[in-house]
Motif scaffolding. Sequence first.
Motif, PDB file in Angstrom:
ATOM      1  N   ARG A 286      -3.464  -0.073  12.988  1.00 25.91           N
ATOM      2  CA  ARG A 286      -4.320  -0.547  11.892  1.00 25.91           C
ATOM      3  C   ARG A 286      -4.996  -1.868  12.251  1.00 25.91           C
ATOM      4  O   ARG A 286      -6.086  -2.154  11.777  1.00 25.91           O
ATOM      5  CB  ARG A 286      -3.495  -0.720  10.621  1.00 25.91           C
ATOM      6  CG  ARG A 286      -3.126   0.622  10.000  1.00 25.91           C
ATOM      7  CD  ARG A 286      -2.489   0.399   8.670  1.00 25.91           C
ATOM      8  NE  ARG A 286      -1.914   1.610   8.142  1.00 25.91           N
ATOM      9  CZ  ARG A 286      -1.114   1.634   7.083  1.00 25.91           C
ATOM     10  NH1 ARG A 286      -0.798   0.513   6.466  1.00 25.91           N
ATOM     11  NH2 ARG A 286      -0.623   2.767   6.654  1.00 25.91           N
ATOM     12  N   ASN A 287      -4.329  -2.678  13.072  1.00 26.70           N
ATOM     13  CA  ASN A 287      -4.930  -3.955  13.463  1.00 26.70           C
ATOM     14  C   ASN A 287      -6.234  -3.753  14.229  1.00 26.70           C
ATOM     15  O   ASN A 287      -7.102  -4.615  14.215  1.00 26.70           O
ATOM     16  CB  ASN A 287      -3.960  -4.759  14.340  1.00 26.70           C
ATOM     17  CG  ASN A 287      -3.187  -5.760  13.501  1.00 26.70           C
ATOM     18  OD1 ASN A 287      -3.676  -6.244  12.489  1.00 26.70           O
ATOM     19  ND2 ASN A 287      -1.981  -6.067  13.912  1.00 26.70           N
TER      20      ASN A 287
ATOM     21  N   ARG B  43      -8.926  -3.742  11.875  1.00 24.97           N
ATOM     22  CA  ARG B  43      -8.917  -4.892  10.969  1.00 24.97           C
ATOM     23  C   ARG B  43     -10.095  -5.833  11.204  1.00 24.97           C
ATOM     24  O   ARG B  43     -10.779  -6.216  10.274  1.00 24.97           O
ATOM     25  CB  ARG B  43      -7.598  -5.632  11.176  1.00 24.97           C
ATOM     26  CG  ARG B  43      -7.438  -6.837  10.330  1.00 24.97           C
ATOM     27  CD  ARG B  43      -6.033  -7.337  10.531  1.00 24.97           C
ATOM     28  NE  ARG B  43      -5.948  -8.759  10.427  1.00 24.97           N
ATOM     29  CZ  ARG B  43      -4.983  -9.474  10.948  1.00 24.97           C
ATOM     30  NH1 ARG B  43      -4.035  -8.889  11.641  1.00 24.97           N
ATOM     31  NH2 ARG B  43      -4.950 -10.768  10.781  1.00 24.97           N
TER      32      ARG B  43
ATOM     33  N   ILE C  63       0.859  -9.242   5.486  1.00 26.65           N
ATOM     34  CA  ILE C  63       0.272  -8.609   6.676  1.00 26.65           C
ATOM     35  C   ILE C  63      -0.952  -7.819   6.201  1.00 26.65           C
ATOM     36  O   ILE C  63      -0.821  -6.895   5.395  1.00 26.65           O
ATOM     37  CB  ILE C  63       1.291  -7.690   7.375  1.00 26.65           C
ATOM     38  CG1 ILE C  63       2.533  -8.507   7.759  1.00 26.65           C
ATOM     39  CG2 ILE C  63       0.679  -7.028   8.598  1.00 26.65           C
ATOM     40  CD1 ILE C  63       3.709  -7.675   8.213  1.00 26.65           C
ATOM     41  N   PRO C  64      -2.142  -8.234   6.649  1.00 22.98           N
ATOM     42  CA  PRO C  64      -3.357  -7.670   6.048  1.00 22.98           C
ATOM     43  C   PRO C  64      -3.533  -6.174   6.235  1.00 22.98           C
ATOM     44  O   PRO C  64      -4.191  -5.526   5.425  1.00 22.98           O
ATOM     45  CB  PRO C  64      -4.488  -8.444   6.727  1.00 22.98           C
ATOM     46  CG  PRO C  64      -3.891  -9.138   7.881  1.00 22.98           C
ATOM     47  CD  PRO C  64      -2.430  -9.234   7.680  1.00 22.98           C
ATOM     48  N   VAL C  65      -2.943  -5.619   7.296  1.00 22.84           N
ATOM     49  CA  VAL C  65      -3.187  -4.190   7.564  1.00 22.84           C
ATOM     50  C   VAL C  65      -2.177  -3.286   6.856  1.00 22.84           C
ATOM     51  O   VAL C  65      -2.260  -2.069   6.956  1.00 22.84           O
ATOM     52  CB  VAL C  65      -3.172  -3.884   9.086  1.00 22.84           C
ATOM     53  CG1 VAL C  65      -4.357  -4.541   9.766  1.00 22.84           C
ATOM     54  CG2 VAL C  65      -1.869  -4.300   9.725  1.00 22.84           C
ATOM     55  N   LEU C  66      -1.220  -3.897   6.173  1.00 21.77           N
ATOM     56  CA  LEU C  66      -0.229  -3.084   5.460  1.00 21.77           C
ATOM     57  C   LEU C  66      -0.503  -3.125   3.957  1.00 21.77           C
ATOM     58  O   LEU C  66      -1.039  -4.110   3.441  1.00 21.77           O
ATOM     59  CB  LEU C  66       1.181  -3.604   5.740  1.00 21.77           C
ATOM     60  CG  LEU C  66       1.652  -3.580   7.202  1.00 21.77           C
ATOM     61  CD1 LEU C  66       3.088  -4.076   7.296  1.00 21.77           C
ATOM     62  CD2 LEU C  66       1.526  -2.193   7.805  1.00 21.77           C
TER      63      LEU C  66
END
Lengths: 406, 240
Positions: free
Chosen positions: A8-9, A12, B109-112
Motif C-alpha cells: 500500500r505504501n 501512497r 499509519i496512513p496506508v492502513l
Amino acid sequence: MVFKIAWRNIGRNKRRTAITAASIFFAVLFSVASESLNRGVFDGMIDSTVSFYVGYIQVLKKGYWEDRTLEESFEMDEKLTSVLNNVDGVDDVVPRLESFALASFGKITKSALVIGIDPQKEDALTGLAGRLIKGGTYLQKDDKEVMITSGLAEKLNISVNDTIILISQGYHGVNAANRYRVKGLISFGSPELNSKLIYLPLSAAQDFYGAENLITSLVLDVKDKNTSDLALQSLEKSIDYQTYDIIDWKDMMPEIIKMKEIKESSNKIVMFVLYLIIAFGVFGVILMMTKERKFEFGVLLSIGMSRVKLAFTIWLETVFLGFVGAIFGLVISYGLMYYLSVNPIVVTGDMAETYAKFGIEPLLPASVDLDIFITQALNVFVLTTLLAIYPCLAIWKMKAVDAMRA
Amino acid sequence: MARFQASKYILMKNVITVKGVTKIYNPDTIPVHALRGVDLQIGEGEFTALVGPSGSGKTTLLNIIGGLDDASDGSVIINEQDIAKLSDSQTIEFRKQNIGFVFQAYNLIPVLTAKENVEFVMLLQGASQSDRDARVKELMSAVGLSDHLDRRPSQLSGGQQQRVAVARALASKPMFVLADEPTANLDSKSTADLLDIMAKLNKEENITFLFSTHDQRVIDRARRVVNLDDGAVISDKTIE
C-alpha cells in the motif's frame, strides 16, 4: 501485514513511486539498449562477413585447414552430402574447390585465389549474383568463363569479355594453365577479398586443377549463428571425425571474435559507468524517501515494531518498486529493440563509408536475444534491492526519539 | 490531608517510578539540562497531567519513561523493571507489551484503515484474528468510531484520528498510556470528546494515563497535576 503495508505504501506517494519506478525503468531501458545495440552490431558484422564468403560451418578434409593445399581435397561424396543435408538447421550444402593461381593479362601478373563454385548454390548462400557490376552476367554451371573481383580487375587492367590467363600447380603437382573469358566483375566491400578473388564454375575449376570430382570444402547453408550452434551439435553425431574437420565461423574468423571480445570488454566499462549513474539515480530517490519518512519510522519503532520487521517492510517496498520498474523496462525495451531490429538505425556520412569499405551494411541493428533483456532487468533489479539496504541500515541505527524530532 | 494521600499511595500499586532522572543534551559541547533529578511515582489507574512551559522537560520525561530516550542519570522502573537495563530490542518489545503511546500529531499509519491501525500492535504481539477482531470492536466502540472501521486516516477528522490513536494505544492492553500533547491539534469539541473517552476508560477500566500538556481543558480534567519547570518538579497536586 508487513506485505500489506509495503504494497500500500507504493500507492501512497504517487510522485515518489513514479520517480523511483521511472528511474528503474530507464535504467533497464538504457542498459538493454546499450547491450542490445552492441550485440546487434556485432551479430550484423558477423552475419555480413559470414554470408559474404566463409559461411557459418565448413566441412573439410582433416588437415586442410592447416595446409590449404589441393592434396588435402576430398571427393564430393553423395553419401556425405546426404548426411549433411539431413542435419537439423542445414538448408543446403555448397561445394567449393579453392586454390591459388597466378592471373595474367597482358604484361601484368598477379596472384589470385581461385574458387570453383556451384553458381546457383553459391548465390543462394552468399548472394554472389547481387555483387555483379559493369554489365557482366552471372556464371552458369557449365560455363568455361570466370568472374573476377573489381580490385583484381583494376590491378590487371582487365574488364568484361577480356581473356585472363591462369597458371598454377594442380592436384598431385600437375601443371595447371588455361585461359578464360571474363564474364563479369564483382565487388566486395572488404578490400582484401576484393583484390584477389576469381570465381569459376566448379567443373571448370576441377578441370583446371586436374582434380576431377574433388572439392576442398563443403559450406553448410544455415540460417544464422544460433542455428549454426544447433547444427554443430547434430553434426558431432553424424560426421566421421577421423576423416573430416568441422570448422565453424568462430574458428574461421578469430579476428572478429577477438574484436568482439575487445568491444565487449570496453562495453563492460561503459555498462559499469551506466550502472553507476543508475545506482546514484535510484539511490537518490531512496535517500529522499528515507529522509522524508524518518518521522514515520520513529513512530513505528516507538509503538513497538521491531527494527527487523520495519527494515524488511521498507526493503520489500523498494523491491516491489524495483520489480514493477524492471518488468516495465523489460517489456518496453523489448518492444523498442524489436522495432530497431526490424528497422535498424541507418548510419550516414563518414561512418557509413567506413562500414561500406569493410563490406558491412551501414546499419545499427538491435539484437533481441532474450538473455540481454533478462540479464539487464535482473541486474537493475538486484542493484535496486542492494540499494534498498540503505534505509534498512538507517532504520537499524535510528533512535526513535531523534527520528520523531526530525 | 497529607496523611490521607500517603495512605492512598501505599494502597495503589506503583506502575512508574522515576528516581533522580537527569537528562543533559550535548554534554560534551554546550550542555543543556533538560531534566534535573526528577523523582516521580505514578500509581495504577492514575489520570495525571504533566504540565509546564515549553522547554520545561515534559516531553523529555515522557520519552525517558517510554524508553524512547535514555536518561543521563537516574533510573526509570516500570513494574519492577529498570528499563535502562534492557537492550534495544528488549526495550522495543517492552514498549510493545506494556506502553501505549498517543502523539500530538496522531501518527497513524496512513496506508492502513482505522481498524488495521488499531490491530497493528496486536499483530506485532502475535494475537489471533478472533482476539484482534473482538478487541478492535470493543475499542472502536469505546472511542465512538464503530462505523469508521474501514476509513483511512486521510478520511477522518483530526479528532477522529486522535480517537483512533487512543484506541491503538490501548489495543495491546498496556500497563499505562503516555500521551504527549494529545489535544494540541484538536478543536474544543474534539478535545472534550477525547477527554471524555480517556476519562471513561480510566474510570471504567482503570487504565493509567500520563499526559504532557499545556491545555487548560486537559489540566482541568486531570486528577493529578505534576508541574515541571526548568527540568525539575516544582509541584505535584492530587485533585479530589
